[in-house]
Design a protein around this motif. Structure first.
Motif: not given
Length: 632
Positions: A614, A616-617, A619-621, A623-625
């Protein structure tokens, strides 16, 4: 020419009792030597008492001593004393009759004369018969200290009869016991074996014990000496002899008590750590002596377990023993000794607190054992004064604070002493429950050991102040104190609409977490953290609950209350998301993350895999924003 031998039969019940004594009661055969040496010491004590009273005795110039000789080849052991000796009638009464105390009549006569009875408590009879555990035949030659008394002999194989004979000629005053050892017991005629036994059991007998013209008992019974005559070096030397610890003790207690039980004692508080007690929980207690004769090593009934770090001995005049001297007959007297020693040790520790450096040494070395005293209700107040904890006011984890010192530093109007539990100082300082205490400048005790929680629960109060876990503190009471951070910047308050939306979000979070939480509510205690878990009102603290679960091997996270900090930036962001879309998956993932992060802080997260995925998910979201923002 010697007089004719007289053969006498033991009575049937005496034969039976003798069989029990020689085959059942004594679990350690070497005890026979202790018993015979003790009886010899009794006889010498009585003789000294008579001569001190001005009575005429035979061989008045003979030295008062015990001599032991051994013939290993022949398997014969001889024990000889220059004590009171016995007449023919006394021989029958003291040796020929089991369970008869030859000292009883002697003491009655002495008491009638008005003379002191100190150290004149002899026990003949039963202890003597332990010799038949190792002997095929025993020959006693004795001559009473009464002038002109005839020497006598007594012979028996310990079965159905014994023979007595009056001897012609002269014989030295006292008693000689010649033991013809059984084949399997001939080791007791070896000098090395004899010396080892004497060192264990009879090292402090008050008369010289000579083995092959060498005195064996060279260590004095220091506890019997007047305190003012003993130097610290002598105490240290005795401690080293007793414990084999070459480091001098931290404290020495020399106790002499006349009532309600007459006993003397030497108790040492070692300067070395006592952690080994946890490796072997039964390895504690004080050595028990009766009139300098060792009865039992490390007798646990003489000291409570939480003072098990002490080393030393107790020597009493009053303690009655059973047939074998191995089992105490009346525990009531032992309890009285234990009560007295406990009070004395606690008083000595209280005195030691005046020297903070030396008490810190004691606490470092022995606190793990001493903390077991939380169950001593009678001495609860004394125990509480001796406790030490690390505190939020200390500079590092080595600092020690007493409850009294905490009470002196309390803010005006403060009604409780607060504490928090954790594995280390760094972990405790990150506990979100402490944030309001830091903000208000309130001191908190840091508890690092599981037993500390049990201590606080058992004490309940210190003087007029309740002992309260930080997470269970009355927030209303804490908010009465002013904040100490003058530069604190408070976030903008929510408007009326957002406040109602926030209440709705709390309800939604409760639905997301379901039965895993009892409730979700706004937090008044959090200042720098977004969320935490707290125990429901009236329940035990979370750490206490955790320890109780560990005892039953239950790792299920307890159902607690989740609190959210309304003013935290993360919470404000979640509120914006909730206003836009109450069913947003990001909101649900973040709530799950906040909950499991709180579980992790409390040590209840058993499987971190879902949490890591969770994170990692998220952080992915995130970092994208963030990348989009930076790009823009």
């Amino acid at each position: 020419m010697a007089a004719k031998e007289h053969k006498k039969q033991f009575k049937a019940e005496i034969k039976q009792l003798l069989d029990i004594i020689t085959h059942s009661i004594y679990t350690n055969h070497e005890i026979f030597l202790r018993e015979l040496v003790s009886n010899a010491s009794d006889a010498l004590d009585k003789l000294r008492f008579l001569t001190a009273g001005g009575h005429d005795v035979a061989d008045a110039d003979a030295p008062l001593e015990i001599r032991i000789n051994a013939d290993a080849d022949a398997g014969v052991l001889t024990i000889e004393d220059t004590g009171l000796g016995m007449t023919a009638d006394e021989l029958v009464a003291n040796i020929g009759t089991i369970a008869h105390s030859g000292s009883a009549q002697f003491m009655k006569e002495a008491e009638a004369s008005g003379e002191s009875l100190d150290n004149i408590i002899g026990r003949f009879g039963v202890g003597f018969y332990s010799v038949f555990m190792v002997a095929d035949k025993v020959v006693i030659t004795t001559r009473s200290a009464t002038p002109d008394a005839s020497p006598m002999s007594w012979t028996s194989s310990g079965t159905g009869s014994y023979t007595m004979q009056e001897l012609d000629g002269d014989a030295p005053r006292g008693t000689k016991i010649e033991i013809h050892l059984k084949e399997e017991a001939k080791k007791y005629a070896e000098e090395r074996t004899i010396k080892d036994i004497l060192h264990r059991h009879s090292n402090f007998i008050n008369f010289p014990i000579m083995l092959a013209d060498e005195q064996v008992n060279t260590q004095p019974a220091l506890w019997r000496e007047p305190k003012f005559k003993i130097k610290k070096e002598q105490y240290d030397e005795f401690y080293s002899f007793l414990t084999l610890d070459q480091t001098p003790p931290l404290e020495t207690l020399h106790i002499a008590v006349d009532a309600p039980v007459q006993f003397t004692s030497l108790v040492f508080i070692p300067a070395s750590p006592s952690n080994s007690l946890f490796d072997n929980p039964d390895n504690y207690g004080l050595d028990l002596y009766v009139r300098r004769v060792l009865i039992e090593r490390k007798h646990k009934a003489l000291i409570p377990e939480y003072l098990g770090f002490t080393r030393g001995l107790v020597d009493t005049e009053d303690l009655p023993l059973n047939l074998s001297r191995e089992t105490l007959q009346q525990n009531l007297l032992v309890d009285k000794i234990k009560t007295t020693i406990t009070k004395q040790v606690l008083a000595q520790l209280a005195k030691l607190t005046e020297d903070k450096e030396r008490y810190a040494q004691f606490w470092t070395n022995h606190n793990k054992v001493f903390k077991l005293g939380y169950s001593d209700y009678i001495n609860r107040d004394k125990f509480a004064e001796l406790l030490r904890f690390n505190s939020s006011t200390d500079e590092d984890a080595q600092g020690l604070t007493s409850l009294a010192e905490y009470a002196e530093r309390m803010k005006e109007g403060q009604k409780a002493i607060y504490y928090v539990s954790g594995p280390s100082r760094e972990a405790v300082r990150l506990d979100p429950h402490l944030e309001i205490f830091t903000q208000r400048g309130l001191e908190v005790l840091y508890l690092y050991e599981p037993i500390d929680e049990f201590i606080m629960d058992a004490l309940g109060k210190y003087k007029d102040f309740d002992l309260v876990a930080a997470e269970q503190a009355d927030i209303g009471e804490l908010e009465k104190f002013e904040t100490v951070d003058e530069d604190e910047v408070k976030p903008e308050a929510l408007n009326e609409e957002d406040a109602k939306t926030f209440e709705g979000m709390l309800s939604a979070i409760k639905e997301i977490l379901g039965e895993r939480v009892e409730d979700v509510r706004e937090s008044k205690r959090l200042k720098g953290s977004a969320a935490c878990l707290v125990t429901p009102d009236g329940a035990m603290s979370s750490q206490m609950q955790k320890y109780m679960q560990l005892m039953v091997k239950d790792s299920t996270p307890p159902v607690r209350v989740m609190e959210l900090n309304r003013d935290h930036p993360l919470t404000r962001n979640l509120l914006r998301i909730f206003k836009s879309d109450a069913g947003d998956d990001f909101l649900k993932s973040t709530v799950e993350q906040l909950y499991e992060s709180a579980l992790l802080m409390d040590g209840y997260l058993n499987d971190p895999h879902a949490m890591v995925g969770r994170i990692n998910t998220l952080l992915e979201q995130a970092s994208g924003w963030y990348a989009e923002i930076k790009k823009a």
